[in-house]
Motif scaffolding. Structure first.
Motif, PDB file in Angstrom:
ATOM      1  N   GLU A  72     -10.012  -3.575  -0.974  1.00 26.82           N
ATOM      2  CA  GLU A  72     -11.340  -3.951  -1.465  1.00 26.82           C
ATOM      3  C   GLU A  72     -11.488  -3.451  -2.893  1.00 26.82           C
ATOM      4  OE1 GLU A  72     -15.067  -3.641   0.937  1.00 26.82           O
ATOM      5  OE2 GLU A  72     -15.613  -2.165  -0.592  1.00 26.82           O
ATOM      6  N   PHE A  73     -12.131  -4.247  -3.722  1.00 24.93           N
ATOM      7  CA  PHE A  73     -12.474  -3.769  -5.056  1.00 24.93           C
ATOM      8  C   PHE A  73     -13.890  -4.180  -5.385  1.00 24.93           C
ATOM      9  CE2 PHE A  73     -10.947  -7.990  -6.079  1.00 24.93           C
ATOM     10  CZ  PHE A  73     -11.785  -8.406  -7.098  1.00 24.93           C
ATOM     11  N   TYR A 109      -9.300  -8.624   0.246  1.00 23.62           N
ATOM     12  CA  TYR A 109      -8.251  -9.577   0.562  1.00 23.62           C
ATOM     13  C   TYR A 109      -7.067  -8.842   1.149  1.00 23.62           C
ATOM     14  CZ  TYR A 109      -7.102  -8.143  -4.147  1.00 23.62           C
ATOM     15  OH  TYR A 109      -6.881  -7.392  -5.260  1.00 23.62           O
ATOM     16  N   ASN A 110      -6.193  -9.611   1.787  1.00 28.81           N
ATOM     17  CA  ASN A 110      -5.040  -9.045   2.487  1.00 28.81           C
ATOM     18  C   ASN A 110      -3.763  -9.251   1.686  1.00 28.81           C
ATOM     19  OD1 ASN A 110      -6.538  -8.336   4.830  1.00 28.81           O
ATOM     20  ND2 ASN A 110      -6.497 -10.484   5.435  1.00 28.81           N
ATOM     21  N   PHE A 111      -2.963  -8.205   1.639  1.00 23.51           N
ATOM     22  CA  PHE A 111      -1.597  -8.302   1.146  1.00 23.51           C
ATOM     23  C   PHE A 111      -0.700  -8.354   2.374  1.00 23.51           C
ATOM     24  CE2 PHE A 111      -3.313  -5.948  -2.614  1.00 23.51           C
ATOM     25  CZ  PHE A 111      -3.042  -6.927  -3.564  1.00 23.51           C
ATOM     26  N   SER A 112       0.245  -9.281   2.388  1.00 19.53           N
ATOM     27  CA  SER A 112       1.168  -9.414   3.517  1.00 19.53           C
ATOM     28  C   SER A 112       2.580  -9.690   3.003  1.00 19.53           C
ATOM     29  CB  SER A 112       0.725 -10.562   4.424  1.00 19.53           C
ATOM     30  OG  SER A 112      -0.563 -10.342   4.913  1.00 19.53           O
ATOM     31  N   PRO A 113       3.207  -8.679   2.375  1.00 20.66           N
ATOM     32  CA  PRO A 113       4.572  -8.903   1.889  1.00 20.66           C
ATOM     33  C   PRO A 113       5.483  -9.298   3.043  1.00 20.66           C
ATOM     34  CG  PRO A 113       3.700  -6.828   1.068  1.00 20.66           C
ATOM     35  CD  PRO A 113       2.716  -7.348   2.076  1.00 20.66           C
ATOM     36  N   PRO A 114       6.420 -10.200   2.838  1.00 19.38           N
ATOM     37  CA  PRO A 114       6.797 -10.795   1.567  1.00 19.38           C
ATOM     38  C   PRO A 114       5.995 -12.037   1.201  1.00 19.38           C
ATOM     39  CG  PRO A 114       8.333 -11.517   3.221  1.00 19.38           C
ATOM     40  CD  PRO A 114       7.344 -10.595   3.910  1.00 19.38           C
ATOM     41  N   GLY A 115       5.040 -12.445   2.009  1.00 24.03           N
ATOM     42  CA  GLY A 115       4.249 -13.651   1.731  1.00 24.03           C
ATOM     43  C   GLY A 115       3.222 -13.439   0.645  1.00 24.03           C
ATOM     44  N   MET A 116       2.032 -13.029   1.014  1.00 30.77           N
ATOM     45  CA  MET A 116       0.934 -12.820   0.066  1.00 30.77           C
ATOM     46  C   MET A 116       1.124 -11.475  -0.623  1.00 30.77           C
ATOM     47  SD  MET A 116      -1.808 -13.577  -1.417  1.00 30.77           S
ATOM     48  CE  MET A 116      -3.297 -12.919  -2.096  1.00 30.77           C
ATOM     49  N   ALA A 148      -2.694 -11.275  -6.108  1.00 28.72           N
ATOM     50  CA  ALA A 148      -4.044 -11.844  -6.131  1.00 28.72           C
ATOM     51  C   ALA A 148      -4.550 -11.775  -7.569  1.00 28.72           C
ATOM     52  CB  ALA A 148      -4.973 -11.067  -5.215  1.00 28.72           C
ATOM     53  N   VAL A 149      -5.017 -12.907  -8.075  1.00 31.83           N
ATOM     54  CA  VAL A 149      -5.587 -12.974  -9.418  1.00 31.83           C
ATOM     55  C   VAL A 149      -7.035 -13.414  -9.274  1.00 31.83           C
ATOM     56  CG1 VAL A 149      -5.466 -14.066 -11.687  1.00 31.83           C
ATOM     57  CG2 VAL A 149      -3.353 -13.543 -10.442  1.00 31.83           C
ATOM     58  N   GLU A 150      -7.924 -12.640  -9.850  1.00 25.98           N
ATOM     59  CA  GLU A 150      -9.352 -12.928  -9.813  1.00 25.98           C
ATOM     60  C   GLU A 150      -9.827 -13.144 -11.240  1.00 25.98           C
ATOM     61  OE1 GLU A 150     -10.733 -13.409  -6.975  1.00 25.98           O
ATOM     62  OE2 GLU A 150      -9.061 -12.612  -5.810  1.00 25.98           O
ATOM     63  N   ASP A 151     -10.452 -14.275 -11.501  1.00 25.76           N
ATOM     64  CA  ASP A 151     -10.916 -14.631 -12.841  1.00 25.76           C
ATOM     65  C   ASP A 151     -12.388 -15.009 -12.726  1.00 25.76           C
ATOM     66  OD1 ASP A 151     -11.060 -15.435 -15.513  1.00 25.76           O
ATOM     67  OD2 ASP A 151      -9.107 -16.430 -15.425  1.00 25.76           O
TER      68      ASP A 151
END
Length: 157
Positions: free
Chosen positions: A89-90, A110-117, A120-123
């Motif tokens: 979370e940020f 958001y979820n990190f799921s190496p090696p998949g996700m 994450a880029v937030e603009d």
């Protein structure tokens, strides 16, 4: 850039990417921790690199204190996690009074799921006038695990 680990003295930084604000020229940074070899400047430089990483697990804060009130129109953050599955979370907040009060811009998980996700880029397009401080708080693992916060990129315009 003038930078200090909260409770310590100033440091130095590299140049900012053309087309984006030169954060190093206009702000002082406060951070809760910083791993050797992964300084905050690594998230501010235009070429891909290691970015910033906390020296210890748990919630971390990156605070930019601007020399003069600024107008912000865009905020870009990129996060990279290649090793550990986790939910992060940020929160991004801004202050018109050098950190005496803050207004939340966004809070996201958001979820990190190496090696998949793994990235994450937030603009964000924003309309903020009179910004004297910008703060990014990162909870690297909301389940309380031992993950360390990191930030691959931070850009402001």
């Amino acid at each position: 850039m003038r930078k200090r680990i909260i409770g310590q003295g100033p440091g130095e930084a590299a140049a900012a990417e053309p087309g984006w604000m030169d954060i190093e020229r206009v702000a002082e940074a406060e951070i809760t921790s910083e791993e050797l070899g992964y300084p905050l400047e690594g998230a501010l430089v235009p070429v891909p690199g290691p970015g910033w990483r906390a020296a210890e697990p748990g919630e971390q804060t990156i605070r930019l204190l601007f020399d003069e009130p600024l107008r912000l129109r865009r905020i870009r953050l990129a996060f990279q996690e290649d090793e550990q599955e986790r939910t992060q979370e940020f929160v991004i907040r801004w202050s018109p009074d050098r950190g005496q009060s803050y207004r939340e811009i966004v809070r996201q998980q958001y979820n990190f799921s190496p090696p998949g996700m793994t990235r994450a880029v937030e603009d964000y397009n924003v309309e903020l006038d009179g910004v004297t401080a910008l703060e990014v708080k990162i909870i690297p693992d909301i389940s309380g695990g031992r993950a360390r916060a990191s930030l691959a990129q931070l850009r402001l315009a």
